[in-house]
Motif scaffolding. Structure first.
Motif, short mmCIF file in Angstrom:
data_model
loop_
_atom_site.label_atom_id
_atom_site.label_comp_id
_atom_site.label_asym_id
_atom_site.label_seq_id
_atom_site.Cartn_x
_atom_site.Cartn_y
_atom_site.Cartn_z
N PHE A 119 22.31 -12.86 32.58
CA PHE A 119 22.43 -11.41 32.72
C PHE A 119 21.43 -10.95 33.78
CE2 PHE A 119 24.81 -9.88 28.91
CZ PHE A 119 24.93 -11.08 28.22
N VAL A 120 21.88 -10.19 34.76
CA VAL A 120 20.92 -9.59 35.69
C VAL A 120 21.17 -8.09 35.79
CG1 VAL A 120 20.51 -11.64 37.11
CG2 VAL A 120 22.37 -10.09 37.71
N GLY A 121 20.09 -7.37 35.98
CA GLY A 121 20.19 -5.93 36.12
C GLY A 121 18.87 -5.38 36.60
N VAL A 122 18.77 -4.07 36.51
CA VAL A 122 17.58 -3.38 36.98
C VAL A 122 16.93 -2.72 35.76
CG1 VAL A 122 16.79 -1.49 38.47
CG2 VAL A 122 18.68 -2.95 39.20
N GLY A 123 15.60 -2.68 35.78
CA GLY A 123 14.88 -2.07 34.67
C GLY A 123 15.52 -0.76 34.24
N GLY A 124 15.77 -0.60 32.94
CA GLY A 124 16.35 0.63 32.43
C GLY A 124 17.85 0.56 32.18
N GLN A 125 18.52 -0.49 32.68
CA GLN A 125 19.97 -0.58 32.50
C GLN A 125 20.38 -1.17 31.16
OE1 GLN A 125 21.27 -2.62 36.17
NE2 GLN A 125 22.38 -0.75 36.65
N GLY A 135 11.99 -2.93 38.42
CA GLY A 135 12.18 -4.26 39.00
C GLY A 135 13.46 -4.90 38.50
N ILE A 136 13.68 -6.14 38.95
CA ILE A 136 14.86 -6.90 38.52
C ILE A 136 14.58 -7.44 37.12
CG2 ILE A 136 16.28 -8.93 39.02
CD1 ILE A 136 15.19 -8.58 41.98
N VAL A 137 15.56 -7.33 36.25
CA VAL A 137 15.40 -7.88 34.90
C VAL A 137 16.47 -8.94 34.68
CG1 VAL A 137 15.35 -7.36 32.45
CG2 VAL A 137 14.51 -5.68 34.08
N GLU A 138 16.03 -10.13 34.32
CA GLU A 138 16.97 -11.22 34.12
C GLU A 138 16.81 -11.76 32.70
OE1 GLU A 138 17.10 -14.29 37.25
OE2 GLU A 138 17.58 -15.71 35.65
N SER A 139 17.92 -12.08 32.08
CA SER A 139 17.84 -12.73 30.78
C SER A 139 18.95 -13.78 30.73
CB SER A 139 17.96 -11.72 29.65
OG SER A 139 19.13 -10.95 29.80
N ALA A 140 18.89 -14.62 29.72
CA ALA A 140 19.88 -15.69 29.60
C ALA A 140 20.25 -15.88 28.14
CB ALA A 140 19.35 -16.98 30.19
N VAL A 141 21.49 -16.22 27.89
CA VAL A 141 21.92 -16.60 26.55
C VAL A 141 22.60 -17.95 26.68
CG1 VAL A 141 23.34 -16.00 24.55
CG2 VAL A 141 22.30 -14.18 25.92
N LEU A 142 22.13 -18.91 25.88
CA LEU A 142 22.75 -20.24 25.88
C LEU A 142 23.33 -20.50 24.50
CD1 LEU A 142 20.02 -20.44 27.89
CD2 LEU A 142 21.20 -22.59 28.38
N MET A 143 24.57 -20.95 24.49
CA MET A 143 25.26 -21.16 23.20
C MET A 143 25.73 -22.59 23.09
SD MET A 143 27.75 -17.92 23.10
CE MET A 143 27.13 -16.27 23.28
N GLY A 144 25.80 -23.05 21.85
CA GLY A 144 26.34 -24.38 21.59
C GLY A 144 25.23 -25.40 21.43
N ASN A 145 25.57 -26.65 21.74
CA ASN A 145 24.64 -27.74 21.52
C ASN A 145 23.65 -27.83 22.67
OD1 ASN A 145 23.44 -30.04 20.53
ND2 ASN A 145 24.93 -31.40 21.53
N VAL A 146 22.72 -26.89 22.73
CA VAL A 146 21.78 -26.83 23.84
C VAL A 146 20.50 -26.20 23.31
CG1 VAL A 146 22.73 -24.59 24.59
CG2 VAL A 146 21.48 -25.98 26.22
N THR A 147 19.36 -26.70 23.73
CA THR A 147 18.11 -26.11 23.25
C THR A 147 17.28 -25.50 24.38
OG1 THR A 147 16.87 -28.18 23.39
CG2 THR A 147 17.96 -27.71 21.29
#
Lengths: 197, 604
Positions: free
Chosen positions: A8-14, A47-59
Motif C-alpha cells: 500500500f502506498v499513499g500520502v500522510g493523511g490518506q 510524507g510518503i506512507v508505505e505499508s505491506a500486508v503479507l498473507m499465507g505461508n509467509v513470515t
C-alpha cells in the motif's frame, strides 16, 4: 494458499495505514495467516506512507523490489514511484486523483500530466485498475473514505481470498458509527468499479 | 488478535506483573510507553515519562532494587544517553526483574544513525534477548523479566523497527497481579560503588555472565531447525527472511537454521556442535558482523575450518536493513543453488518525479519562528539545530539547519561555533529536547561567556514522537496531575540575562524580539511559544479553523507567501497562489507576510 504480497502506498493523511491494518484483521478473522508492516513517524507530515500486508505461508513482514502481487496506490505519482515493487504479473489498483507535493508549488519539480502517468503505467505494468477514489468518496458524502474505496476495489479485483462480507464485517467493528454507512457505501462503490474494470 | 510488536511487548510486561515503567519516547519504541501510560491510569502500574533516558534508567534502577518488576524503554541512541548508569548498574544488579528495551533502527527510518546496540550487551556484560515476531515479543518480555530476576541483573531486549512496527497474530495469556510496593534492604558495601566495592562487583558480573551463558546454552530461544548440511545462523527479523527463503528455494532438507534468540552471552557449546554438524555456514544478521565474528573466533578455538561467511555474500552488507529477496539471493549464491529472481518492470522513460519529503504541517508555529529569524539575521547565520519536528527546517525554502549530531547538541555546539568563528549563531531546540539535554549546555554557555542566540521552540508537547508530555507541559488535559516547570524560570535560573518570550504568529513582534537578541552583546534566549496545532486538536483545545484565501484583485504575485513560508496549504493554480481551505488552519502568518495585504480570512 498461495502467498500474497500486497503493498500500500499513499500520502500522510490518506488513511492507507488503516486500510492495511483492517485488511490484516479481516484476513485473520477469516483464518488466513497475515502479517502487516507499517512505518510510522512521518504520516502526519505529508510524507510518503508505505505499508505491506503479507498473507499465507509467509513470515517476512516486508515486500522486496519486484515482488508485490498487488500494489494499492492512493496517489498517481506515488504509483509511478512504487513501480519498482512490481513485476509483469502485479495487479495495480490505483487512485487517479493527484495530490501534488508542496515541492511542486515551490518550483522544485513538476507534477507529470495525469494522462501521461496513466499511459506510462498501462504501458509498463500488467493489469491496472484505475479509479477516481476521491470522487467516489465525495459522492458518498465522506471525503475521508478514500481508503474504504480502495479496499473495496482491492476485494472487487478478486486478487486475494478475502470476501466482501468479511471485509465489511471488519470495517463495521472498527469504524465510528457516524461514518459507518458512508464507509460501507464507499467500499461497495470501489468494489463495483473494480469488478466492472 | 493482531498486535503491533510494541503493543505485544507491553502486553507481555503486564502478563508478567510489571509494576514500574519509565522511558523517554523515541521512534521506533514510542508505542510501548504509550500503552503503559494508559494502563497506569487504570491499574497499579507506576509509569512516567522521564526527562531523558539516563534519568529513566536511574529511576527504574531505584525501583528494581526495591524489588519491583521494572521496564525501561528507549530507542537505540537513547542507550547512549543512558550508558553511564548502564555500565555500573550492570555491576550492582537488581533485586527484581528489570528489562531494558533498546529499539534499534536499521535504515535510519527516523534516527540520526543506525548503530548496532548488540555491542551494548558486550560492553556492559548484560544478557540480551532478540525476538523475531510479535508473538515472541510478548513471550520474550515475560521470559526476560524472569531471567533478570534469577540473575539479579538487568536484561536487554533488542528490537528493530521492522519488529516494533509490524502487526502479527498474538495469543494472549493472563494478566498477572501487580506487586506495587517493595522495600529497600540497605547494603552499602554492595550498592555504593566506591572502587573497593566496584572491584568485587566486577567479579560478580563475570560470575553472572557464566550463569547467563549456561542459561543461554539451554534456552529454548536458541533453536536449531532442520538437519541439513548447509548451516545458516540468524537472529531478529532476518530469521523470517531466512525461513521464507528456505521454503521458496525448496531447501528444507538441505539446510539447518540456528536461530539465536538469547543473543548474549552466545550459546557457545550449541554453536560449536552446530558447526560440527554442517559443511559451511552463512550468518544472516543486519548491521554489524557481530555473531559472524564471534562464531569465527569460536571455530578457530576449536580448530574447525569450515567456511563461515556473512557480510559480503551477495548484497548482505553492514548498511541498512535486509529484505526477503536479498536474503534469498544470498542463500542461493552461497550454497550454489540455481535461482533467478523475479524480473522487475522496465522503468525506463519514467520522468523525474517531484519529491515528497515530510514537511512542517500547515499552521506549524515553527515555520513562523524560522521566518522571523531569517528576516532579521539573513541567510548567513549558522543554525545548529536539534532533534524534533523542527529539524524539518533543513529543507528549502526554510533551509535553517546547519549542524545536528544528537539531542541537545544545538546548544553546546553553538558554544563552539560562536567561539571558533565570527559568524552569527542562532540555534534551535524544542521544549522537550531542551529539558532532555539542553540545560547543561545552556549553563555551560552562561558560565563560559559564550555569545549566541538560542531559540527554544515551545509547542507544549513532544510532537515528533506522538505528543508525549515533558516537564514543561500542563498535563491536566492528558488526565494526570504533574508539576509543570516554567521554561522561562529554568532559563533565567541558569543565569541567562537576555530572555524574550514571543508568540510566533505575531510576526512583527517576534521579529522585534529577534532583533533585540541580535543586538544584545551576550547570550540571548528566545522562547517561542505556541501549542502544536495537531496536539491542540488531539486534546480538544484546537480552535475552529478560520481559513484564509488569496484575494486575486490585490495579489501582485510577489509569492513571498509560498516562496518564503512554503506552507503545505498553499499551491499554484496556473500562475496564482491559492490556499487549500481544508488544510489552512488560519494561523494568519502568510497574511502578515504578504506585502500587498492580499491574503484575507474567508468569510462565513
Amino acid at each position: 494458499m498461495k502467498t500474497k504480497r500486497l503493498v500500500f502506498v499513499g500520502v500522510g493523511g490518506q488513511g492507507n495505514l488503516l486500510a492495511s491494518r483492517l485488511l490484516g484483521e479481516a484476513a485473520l478473522a477469516q483464518g488466513v495467516p497475515a502479517v502487516v508492516s507499517e512505518i510510522h513517524g512521518m504520516a502526519q507530515r505529508g510524507g510518503i506512507v508505505e505499508s505491506a500486508v503479507l498473507m499465507g505461508n509467509v513470515t517476512s513482514p516486508i515486500v522486496s523490489p519486484a515482488e508485490a502481487d498487488v500494489l494499492i496506490s492512493f496517489e498517481p505519482v506515488e504509483t509511478l514511484r512504487a513501480l519498482g515493487k512490481c513485476n509483469k504479473d502485479t495487479v495495480i489498483i490505483m487512485n487517479t486523483h493527484p495530490l501534488p507535493p508542496f515541492t511542486v508549488a515551490v518550483g522544485q519539480g513538476t507534477y507529470p500530466d495525469l494522462e501521461e502517468i496513466l499511459s506510462l503505467i498501462r504501458e509498463k505494468a500488467g493489469k491496472v485498475i484505475a479509479l477516481d477514489g476521491d470522487a467516489i468518496a465525495e459522492e458518498v458524502g465522506n471525503p475521508l473514505a478514500l481508503n474504504m474505496v480502495m479496499l473495496g476495489a482491492l476485494i472487487g479485483s478478486g486478487t486475494i481470498p478475502i470476501t466482501a462480507d468479511d471485509m465489511k464485517k471488519t470495517i463495521s467493528t472498527s469504524t465510528k458509527k457516524a461514518f459507518l454507512e458512508s464507509n460501507l457505501a464507499a467500499f461497495d462503490k470501489g468494489f463495483e468499479e473494480a469488478k466492472a474494470n | 488478535m493482531l498486535l503491533l510488536g510494541n503493543e505485544a511487548i507491553a502486553r507481555g510486561a503486564m502478563e508478567a506483573g510489571l509494576a514500574f515503567a519509565t522511558c523517554y519516547p523515541g521512534t521506533p519504541s514510542s508505542e510501548i510507553p504509550e500503552q503503559f501510560f494508559k494502563i497506569s491510569q487504570e491499574s497499579d502500574l507506576y509509569f512516567e515519562y522521564s526527562t531523558n533516558e539516563k534519568v529513566a534508567l536511574e529511576v527504574g534502577a531505584g525501583a528494581a532494587v526495591c524489588g519491583l518488576r521494572t521496564m525501561v524503554t528507549m530507542k537505540h541512541v537513547g542507550v547512549n544517553v543512558a550508558a553511564d548508569p548502564l555500565m555500573t548498574l550492570a555491576y550492582v544488579g537488581t533485586k527484581a526483574g528489570m528489562v531494558i528495551i533498546t529499539a534499534d533502527d536499521p535504515f535510519l527510518f527516523s534516527s540520526q544513525n543506525e548503530q548496532d546496540n548488540r555491542f551494548y550487551a558486550r560492553l556492559s556484560g548484560l544478557p540480551m534477548l532478540e525476538p523475531t515476531n510479535p508473538q515472541e515479543m510478548k513471550d520474550i518480555t515475560i521470559h526476560a523479566l524472569e531471567l533478570s530476576e534469577e540473575l539479579e541483573s538487568p536484561v536487554f531486549i533488542r528490537t528493530t523497527t521492522r519488529l516494533n512496527h509490524i502487526r502479527g497474530s498474538v495469543k494472549l495469556g493472563k494478566l498477572a497481579p501487580i506487586k506495587a510496593k517493595g522495600s529497600f534492604q540497605k547494603n552499602p558495601f554492595h550498592f555504593v560503588t566506591v572502587p573497593a566495592v566496584g572491584r568485587n562487583l566486577h567479579k560478580l558480573l563475570l560470575q553472572k555472565y557464566d550463569q547467563a551463558s549456561e542459561k543461554s546454552e539451554k534456552s529454548a530461544l536458541n533453536e536449531i531447525i532442520g538437519a541439513g548440511k548447509w548451516g545458516i545462523v540468524t537472529n531478529g527479523v532476518s530469521y523470517n527472511y531466512v525461513r521464507d527463503a528456505v521454503d521458496d528455494l525448496g531447501l528444507g532438507d538441505k539446510v539447518s537454521i540456528l536461530k539465536i534468540g538469547f543473543s548474549w552471552p552466545l550459546p557457545k557449546n550449541l554453536i560449536i556442535s552446530f558447526l560440527k554438524k554442517v559443511e559451511k555456514v552463512l550468518v544472516v544478521e543486519e548491521l554489524e558482523p557481530v555473531m559472524e565474528n564471534d562464531i569465527k573466533a569460536m571455530a578457530q578455538e576449536n580448530a574447525l575450518t569450515l567456511p563461515i561467511k556473512g557480510k559480503g555474500v551477495g548484497r548482505l552488507s553492514r548498511l541498512f536493513e535486509y529484505d526477503p529477496g536479498m536474503v534469498r539471493e544470498a542463500i542461493a549464491q552461497y550454497f550454489g543453488v540455481e535461482y533467478k529472481g523475479t524480473a522487475g518492470l522496465d522503468l525506463s522513460g519514467i520522468p523525474d518525479l517531484p519529491g515528497r519529503p515530510p514537511n512542517l504541517c500547515p499552521g506549524c508555529p515553527h515555520r513562523a519562528t524560522y521566518y522571523a529569524v531569517k528576516q532579521v539575521y539573513g541567510p548567513d547565520a549558522i543554525h545548529p539545530t536539534d532533534i524534533g519536528c523542527y529539524t524539518l527546517g533543513l529543507l528549502p525554502p526554510i533551509s535553517m539547519a546547519d549542524f545536528l549530531i544528537c539531542m541537545g547538541s544545538s546548544v553546546s555546539s553553538s558554544c563552539g561555533f560562536s567561539e571558533a568563528s565570527d559568524q552569527k549563531v542562532v540555534s534551535f531546540i524544542g521544549d522537550s529536547t531542551f529539558f532532555h539535554s539542553g540545560i547543561t549546555g545552556l549553563i555551560n554557555a552562561v558560565h563560559n561567556n559564550h555569545k549566541f542566540t538560542l531559540v527554544i521552540l515551545d509547542n507544549g508537547t513532544t510532537a515528533m514522537t506522538g505528543h508525549q508530555p515533558h516537564p514543561g507541559v500542563d498535563t491536566g488535559p492528558l488526565g494526570v496531575d504533574l508539576s509543570q516547570i516554567s521554561l522561562e524560570d529554568v532559563v533565567r535560573g541558569c543565569g541567562v540575562k537576555d530572555v524574550h518570550v514571543v508568540k510566533p504568529f505575531k510576526v512583527k513582534k517576534t521579529m522585534e524580539a529577534v532583533k533585540a537578541a541580535m543586538e544584545y552583546d551576550g547570550l540571548s534566549v528566545i522562547i517561542s511559544r505556541e501549542i502544536c496545532p495537531l496536539f491542540a486538536k488531539a486534546i480538544g483545545q484546537g480552535k475552529k479553523a478560520r481559513p484564509f484565501y488569496v484575494n486575486l484583485d490585490k495579489c501582485k504575485n510577489h509569492r513571498d507567501c509560498i516562496d518564503k513560508l512554503a506552507c503545505p496549504a498553499m499551491y499554484l493554480e496556473g500562475e496564482h497562489v491559492k490556499i487549500n481551505k481544508y488544510l489552512c488552519i488560519g494561523c494568519s502568518v502568510c497574511a502578515q507576510v504578504c506585502p500587498e495585504n492580499a491574503i484575507l480570512p474567508l468569510k462565513g
